[in-house]
Motif scaffolding. Structure first.
Motif, PDB file in Angstrom:
ATOM      1  N   GLN A   1      -5.219  22.434  28.097  1.00  0.00           N
ATOM      2  CA  GLN A   1      -5.249  23.504  27.096  1.00  0.00           C
ATOM      3  C   GLN A   1      -5.151  22.884  25.708  1.00  0.00           C
ATOM      4  OE1 GLN A   1      -2.008  26.113  28.044  1.00  0.00           O
ATOM      5  NE2 GLN A   1      -2.831  26.615  30.050  1.00  0.00           N
TER       6      GLN A   1
ATOM      7  N   SER B   1      -6.202  23.687  21.240  1.00  0.00           N
ATOM      8  CA  SER B   1      -6.678  24.606  20.210  1.00  0.00           C
ATOM      9  C   SER B   1      -6.943  23.835  18.922  1.00  0.00           C
ATOM     10  CB  SER B   1      -5.663  25.721  19.956  1.00  0.00           C
ATOM     11  OG  SER B   1      -4.450  25.184  19.469  1.00  0.00           O
TER      12      SER B   1
ATOM     13  N   ASN C   1      -0.547  21.729  27.078  1.00  0.00           N
ATOM     14  CA  ASN C   1       0.038  21.726  28.424  1.00  0.00           C
ATOM     15  C   ASN C   1       0.238  20.322  29.008  1.00  0.00           C
ATOM     16  OD1 ASN C   1      -2.769  21.376  28.739  1.00  0.00           O
ATOM     17  ND2 ASN C   1      -2.754  22.297  30.778  1.00  0.00           N
TER      18      ASN C   1
END
Length: 158
Positions: A73, A75, A92
């Protein structure tokens, strides 16, 4: 952790080769410069088994991208600059990391002055000072006779 840094000189033109290589070698992260994409929705930025974050340029040259294997994960971190700088953070992993892709045009070709590049890079370093585990990669086009090049660029002193 396996990380690839690649001045791809068109992610679209080299997409099949890139996908084959990164999937065969099980890279968790790929940091690209000179992606030659026009916008974020450009299909050329999508890679099999990876989520890709792009910072394209309207002129279709330069630009940078970071691809993160789909099981990780991540971003985009907002950092506003006119330079080709993209920052992505993982969420993560046992020890999360911040990845930065940078592409700077060669000294002699772009309209950006040395002082603008320097101040934007200093601003980036101040910004990332708040993060742990930072990896910076890219093409800084910092030519220097120190490593056998035939010319020197003022950017090498950055």
């Amino acid at each position: 952790m396996r990380i690839l840094q690649y001045n791809v000189q068109s992610l679209f033109s080299n997409k099949n080769t890139v996908e084959y290589y990164i999937n065969r070698n099980s890279f968790e992260f790929c940091i690209f410069s000179e992606i030659f994409a026009v916008d974020d929705s450009d299909a050329s930025c999508r890679l099999l088994n990876y989520n890709t974050f792009c910072k394209p340029r309207a002129d279709g040259y330069g630009g940078c991208a970071i691809s993160v294997r789909k099981d990780i994960q991540a971003s985009r971190v907002t950092f506003r600059t006119d330079l080709d700088i993209l920052i992505v953070k993982t969420h993560n992993l046992r020890s999360n990391i911040v990845l930065i892709s940078v592409y700077l045009f060669p000294c002699r070709r772009n309209g950006l002055s040395f002082s603008v590049c320097r101040s934007e890079l200093e601003r980036m370093f101040d910004f990332i000072d708040n993060f742990d585990n930072v990896i910076i990669a890219g093409d800084f086009n910092a030519r220097s006779s120190c490593w056998g090049d035939y010319s020197d660029c003022p950017r090498v002193s950055l």
